[in-house]
Design a protein around this motif. Structure first.
Motif, PDB file in Angstrom:
ATOM      1  N   PRO A  56       0.812  -1.225   0.000  1.00 50.43           N
ATOM      2  CA  PRO A  56       0.000   0.000   0.000  1.00 50.43           C
ATOM      3  C   PRO A  56       0.838   1.265   0.000  1.00 50.43           C
ATOM      4  CG  PRO A  56      -0.881  -1.574   1.553  1.00 50.43           C
ATOM      5  CD  PRO A  56       0.396  -2.158   1.052  1.00 50.43           C
ATOM      6  N   LEU A  57       1.950   1.234   0.746  1.00 47.20           N
ATOM      7  CA  LEU A  57       2.800   2.416   0.785  1.00 47.20           C
ATOM      8  C   LEU A  57       3.402   2.696  -0.589  1.00 47.20           C
ATOM      9  CD1 LEU A  57       4.570   2.089   4.241  1.00 47.20           C
ATOM     10  CD2 LEU A  57       3.246   4.030   3.453  1.00 47.20           C
ATOM     11  N   GLU A  58       3.874   1.629  -1.226  1.00 49.00           N
ATOM     12  CA  GLU A  58       4.461   1.829  -2.551  1.00 49.00           C
ATOM     13  C   GLU A  58       3.442   2.401  -3.513  1.00 49.00           C
ATOM     14  OE1 GLU A  58       5.973  -2.004  -3.530  1.00 49.00           O
ATOM     15  OE2 GLU A  58       7.625  -1.882  -2.083  1.00 49.00           O
ATOM     16  N   GLU A  59       2.194   1.943  -3.367  1.00 42.99           N
ATOM     17  CA  GLU A  59       1.145   2.445  -4.259  1.00 42.99           C
ATOM     18  C   GLU A  59       0.809   3.898  -3.999  1.00 42.99           C
ATOM     19  OE1 GLU A  59      -2.050  -0.193  -3.495  1.00 42.99           O
ATOM     20  OE2 GLU A  59      -1.261  -1.818  -4.734  1.00 42.99           O
ATOM     21  N   ARG A  60       1.137   4.382  -2.814  1.00 42.77           N
ATOM     22  CA  ARG A  60       0.739   5.748  -2.460  1.00 42.77           C
ATOM     23  C   ARG A  60       1.926   6.684  -2.351  1.00 42.77           C
ATOM     24  NH1 ARG A  60      -2.581   2.201  -0.713  1.00 42.77           N
ATOM     25  NH2 ARG A  60      -4.793   2.576  -0.363  1.00 42.77           N
TER      26      ARG A  60
ATOM     27  N   MET B 164       0.690  12.482  12.026  1.00 40.86           N
ATOM     28  CA  MET B 164       1.576  11.323  12.077  1.00 40.86           C
ATOM     29  C   MET B 164       1.449  10.511  10.801  1.00 40.86           C
ATOM     30  SD  MET B 164       0.559  10.377  15.950  1.00 40.86           S
ATOM     31  CE  MET B 164       1.845   9.346  16.562  1.00 40.86           C
ATOM     32  N   VAL B 165       2.594  10.128  10.256  1.00 41.11           N
ATOM     33  CA  VAL B 165       2.580   9.359   9.021  1.00 41.11           C
ATOM     34  C   VAL B 165       3.492   8.151   9.129  1.00 41.11           C
ATOM     35  CG1 VAL B 165       2.117  11.387   7.590  1.00 41.11           C
ATOM     36  CG2 VAL B 165       4.473  10.651   7.971  1.00 41.11           C
ATOM     37  N   ILE B 166       3.244   7.198   8.258  1.00 42.23           N
ATOM     38  CA  ILE B 166       4.168   6.071   8.105  1.00 42.23           C
ATOM     39  C   ILE B 166       4.838   6.244   6.750  1.00 42.23           C
ATOM     40  CG2 ILE B 166       4.367   3.569   7.889  1.00 42.23           C
ATOM     41  CD1 ILE B 166       3.550   4.394  10.641  1.00 42.23           C
ATOM     42  N   GLU B 167       6.150   6.161   6.765  1.00 39.65           N
ATOM     43  CA  GLU B 167       6.900   6.279   5.517  1.00 39.65           C
ATOM     44  C   GLU B 167       7.693   5.020   5.292  1.00 39.65           C
ATOM     45  OE1 GLU B 167       8.411  10.889   5.499  1.00 39.65           O
ATOM     46  OE2 GLU B 167       9.618   9.412   6.568  1.00 39.65           O
ATOM     47  N   LEU B 168       7.904   4.697   4.033  1.00 37.66           N
ATOM     48  CA  LEU B 168       8.889   3.671   3.720  1.00 37.66           C
ATOM     49  C   LEU B 168      10.258   4.238   4.072  1.00 37.66           C
ATOM     50  CD1 LEU B 168       7.679   2.463   0.207  1.00 37.66           C
ATOM     51  CD2 LEU B 168       7.715   1.120   2.306  1.00 37.66           C
ATOM     52  N   GLN B 169      11.139   3.385   4.530  1.00 45.17           N
ATOM     53  CA  GLN B 169      12.489   3.851   4.834  1.00 45.17           C
ATOM     54  C   GLN B 169      13.120   4.495   3.612  1.00 45.17           C
ATOM     55  OE1 GLN B 169      14.196   4.302   7.392  1.00 45.17           O
ATOM     56  NE2 GLN B 169      13.649   2.856   8.998  1.00 45.17           N
ATOM     57  N   SER B 170      12.763   3.908   2.462  1.00 52.23           N
ATOM     58  CA  SER B 170      13.353   4.423   1.224  1.00 52.23           C
ATOM     59  C   SER B 170      12.761   5.767   0.838  1.00 52.23           C
ATOM     60  CB  SER B 170      13.116   3.417   0.093  1.00 52.23           C
ATOM     61  OG  SER B 170      11.713   3.154  -0.001  1.00 52.23           O
ATOM     62  N   HIS B 171      11.667   6.138   1.485  1.00 55.92           N
ATOM     63  CA  HIS B 171      11.017   7.384   1.128  1.00 55.92           C
ATOM     64  C   HIS B 171      11.779   8.558   1.712  1.00 55.92           C
ATOM     65  CE1 HIS B 171       7.534  10.001   0.236  1.00 55.92           C
ATOM     66  NE2 HIS B 171       7.839  10.609   1.367  1.00 55.92           N
ATOM     67  N   ASN B 172      11.958   9.547   0.914  1.00 56.74           N
ATOM     68  CA  ASN B 172      12.646  10.727   1.400  1.00 56.74           C
ATOM     69  C   ASN B 172      11.760  11.942   1.153  1.00 56.74           C
ATOM     70  OD1 ASN B 172      14.302  12.913   1.902  1.00 56.74           O
ATOM     71  ND2 ASN B 172      16.133  11.859   1.157  1.00 56.74           N
ATOM     72  N   GLU B 173      11.124  12.384   2.220  1.00 57.83           N
ATOM     73  CA  GLU B 173      10.168  13.482   2.086  1.00 57.83           C
ATOM     74  C   GLU B 173      10.863  14.750   1.598  1.00 57.83           C
ATOM     75  OE1 GLU B 173       7.046  13.121   2.123  1.00 57.83           O
ATOM     76  OE2 GLU B 173       6.233  15.145   2.295  1.00 57.83           O
ATOM     77  N   GLU B 174      12.117  14.922   2.034  1.00 58.13           N
ATOM     78  CA  GLU B 174      12.841  16.127   1.650  1.00 58.13           C
ATOM     79  C   GLU B 174      13.083  16.161   0.141  1.00 58.13           C
ATOM     80  OE1 GLU B 174      13.091  14.656   4.416  1.00 58.13           O
ATOM     81  OE2 GLU B 174      13.028  16.221   5.950  1.00 58.13           O
ATOM     82  N   GLU B 175      13.295  14.987  -0.444  1.00 54.48           N
ATOM     83  CA  GLU B 175      13.452  14.941  -1.903  1.00 54.48           C
ATOM     84  C   GLU B 175      12.138  15.274  -2.593  1.00 54.48           C
ATOM     85  OE1 GLU B 175      16.844  11.442  -2.210  1.00 54.48           O
ATOM     86  OE2 GLU B 175      14.853  11.125  -3.093  1.00 54.48           O
ATOM     87  N   MET B 176      11.049  14.764  -2.003  1.00 50.23           N
ATOM     88  CA  MET B 176       9.724  15.031  -2.560  1.00 50.23           C
ATOM     89  C   MET B 176       9.478  16.533  -2.559  1.00 50.23           C
ATOM     90  SD  MET B 176       9.070  11.994  -3.182  1.00 50.23           S
ATOM     91  CE  MET B 176       7.414  11.961  -3.803  1.00 50.23           C
ATOM     92  N   VAL B 177      10.042  17.194  -1.573  1.00 50.84           N
ATOM     93  CA  VAL B 177       9.884  18.642  -1.487  1.00 50.84           C
ATOM     94  C   VAL B 177      10.436  19.320  -2.728  1.00 50.84           C
ATOM     95  CG1 VAL B 177      10.853  20.646  -0.316  1.00 50.84           C
ATOM     96  CG2 VAL B 177       9.699  18.902   1.002  1.00 50.84           C
TER      97      VAL B 177
END
Lengths: 355, 217
Positions: free
Chosen positions: A225-229, A280-293
């Motif tokens: 689900p995380l990968e899909e979102r 509060m969120v759950i992120e994949l470890q591989s997810h980098n919110e700062e990059e998404m920024v």
């Protein structure tokens, strides 16, 4: 209108009987043979359902009753509570069958006192009413029994709470002397009883073995689900997703939070992140919110400016997470806000790029 | 030694459940009594799905599922009311969603479920307003002053806040920004503020398929 209210209407093969509910001695009757026809009057606002009973003129040898004569040729039976429909049906049947013509009076009564048993054997309308009354009494009895049992149960639960408090105090005193094992066990007791963890929360957190297992389960369930979102989901989304999937033995919100708090320490491929806003969120470890920024900045620049709603629609995210991303971008200095009554709008931070 | 006590208690609870589990499911009044008594002695039966109470009495599943339904309704309607909804409308919509064969839920049940949802961090909160409650479902900072403003809104259809009332304009603006209040600048006399959450006309509207899609991740 006469003063005969609060009573019970009884039907036999021969007569229509009305008995005062409070004063059982008061009893009046009309022979069914006197009935010409009956009609229903539906209930309305402020009016109860009625049956109108049209009668033959009284014969001269009529038995003594409340009225010697009346200018009306009918009586009205008013059903204040219920029973009109059924009673009308039964009365119609009796009038049609005219059993009073064939059955001798002695055997007439449908409702009779079974003098041997001393109970009233009730059939027909009265029977139904009585059964309902019994059922109501039994439900009441059940409820009061339930409340009684509940009170007793709570007494015992209270003892457990007291016990846990004294144990907690002992732990506090013995700070170093308690093994980790014992602490873990104690915490699971508290979990079972639903008692808030008074002492050890600061030192070891609210997590228990159960939450550790749960965390591992979540890591498995949420990967796809995380990968899909796009690698990130709010905790409310996770709560709904997981519980919908489980169907039974659902997780409490606290279970979910406590489990997620352990994700990082268990080195699982997801983590819990708490934004400044408290979201509060759950992120994949591989997810980098700062990059998404960085990607968000591009999107905003292309459009000149965006609100959280607009950005969410463009990118295909929930508004909640879209807003968090824009806020983070602002925090990192990439975006500026324009806060007006028309809403919160974000612009590329030209102060930074064009100074 | 606690484990022995615990086992004994568990047995008592099991007995209670075998006799009265139905009552909890059936009767909102009984649930209230149960919850109040638990609170009095310092026990939270809804803290964990793994707790005895949830396990034996099934209270957990009842409230946690309700939580999911509440979240979905709030998400679906957020664009209409900015994330602020009356308890009554929430109740209506949740009942609709549950269908006619589901157990009855009371407003009290909703409030308890919402209190548990707070911990998820997405801004669920309860604001007492004129004898009833507003349910907030977005992480907007409705601090004390805003709630005062909300409480002043009269609970009539399309309630409004008069501009002349001694409320700092700043707070009215905040509600506008969040989409929880609308401004009618063309009203005769002074500008009027409306709270969509309190529009009773909207209550009867079904959740559209688009809105429902928004609700489910």
């Amino acid at each position: 209108q006469v003063k005969f209210d609060s009573g019970v209407l009884l039907l036999s093969t021969h007569r229509l009987i009305w008995r005062d509910q409070k004063n059982h001695e008061c009893c009046i009757a009309v022979p069914l043979s006197q009935i010409v026809f009956i009609e229903e009057q539906a209930a309305g606002i402020g009016k109860s359902a009625k049956i109108v009973v049209h009668l033959h003129p009284a014969s001269s040898n009529k038995e003594p009753g409340p009225f010697q004569s009346s200018k009306y040729s009918y009586i009205k039976l008013s059903f204040k509570e219920h029973g009109q429909i059924e009673f009308y049906r039964r009365l119609s049947e009796e009038i049609t069958q005219r059993r009073w013509e064939t059955i001798p009076t002695g055997q007439a009564m449908q409702v009779n006192k079974d003098s041997q048993a001393g109970r009233i054997r009730a059939v027909g309308i009265v029977g139904i009413e009585r059964k309902l009354e019994e059922k109501r009494k039994e439900t009441d009895k059940n409820i009061s029994e339930a409340f009684e049992d509940l009170s007793k149960l709570m007494e015992k639960a209270k003892e457990m709470v007291e016990l846990s408090k004294s144990i907690a105090n002992k732990i506090k005193e013995k700070q170093g002397d308690i093994t980790e094992d014992e602490t873990i066990r104690f915490k699971s007791y508290l979990l079972s009883m639903g008692i808030a963890n008074p002492v050890t929360r600061e030192t070891y957190g609210s997590g228990t073995q159960y939450h550790m297992q749960l965390a591992k389960q979540l890591a498995g369930i949420l990967q796809t689900p995380l990968e899909e979102r796009g690698g990130i989901m709010s905790l409310t989304e996770v709560y709904c997703l997981v519980n919908r999937a489980r169907g039974l033995e659902l997780l409490s919100p606290e279970d979910l939070v406590n489990a997620c708090k352990m994700l990082e320490s268990l080195k699982l491929p997801l983590r819990l992140r708490i934004f400044d806003s408290g979201v509060m969120v759950i992120e994949l470890q591989s997810h980098n919110e700062e990059e998404m920024v960085a990607a968000a900045l591009e999107t905003v620049s292309e459009k000149g400016s965006l609100t959280a709603d607009e950005f969410a629609k463009l990118v295909g995210m929930s508004v909640l997470l879209a807003k968090e991303r824009l806020l983070l971008a602002e925090k990192m200095g990439h975006l500026c806000r324009d806060d007006s009554v028309e809403g919160l709008r974000f612009y590329p931070n030209l102060f930074l790029t064009q100074s | 030694q606690m484990s022995k006590q615990l086992a004994t208690f568990r047995a008592h609870l099991e007995e209670f459940a075998s006799k009265h589990k139905q009552e909890i499911r059936r009767s909102p009044a009984f649930r209230v009594q149960f919850q109040d008594m638990c609170a009095t002695i310092g026990v939270d039966p809804l803290a964990s799905g793994k707790g005895f109470w949830a396990e034996m009495l099934g209270v957990g599943d009842f409230y946690y599922e309700l939580g999911v339904q509440i979240i979905e309704v709030c998400l679906a309607l957020k664009h209409r009311n900015g994330g602020l909804i009356t308890l009554e409308e929430l109740h209506q919509q949740v009942l609709k969603g549950r269908g006619k064969f589901a157990q009855d839920v009371s407003p009290d049940d909703l409030l308890r479920a919402i209190k548990k949802l707070k911990v998820l961090g997405s801004g669920f909160g309860i604001i007492p307003v004129g004898g009833t409650f507003l349910v907030q479902s977005v992480p907007a900072e409705l601090n004390m002053d805003h709630t005062v403003v909300l409480q002043l809104a009269e609970p009539i259809p399309g309630s409004f806040l008069a501009h002349s009332q001694p409320i700092p304009a700043l707070f009215q603006e905040h509600l506008l920004k969040e989409g929880m209040a609308w401004l009618d600048a063309q009203a005769p006399g002074e500008p009027q503020y409306w709270l969509p959450a309190l529009f009773t006309e909207l209550h009867s509207q079904e959740i559209t398929p688009e809105e429902a899609k928004e609700a489910l991740p």
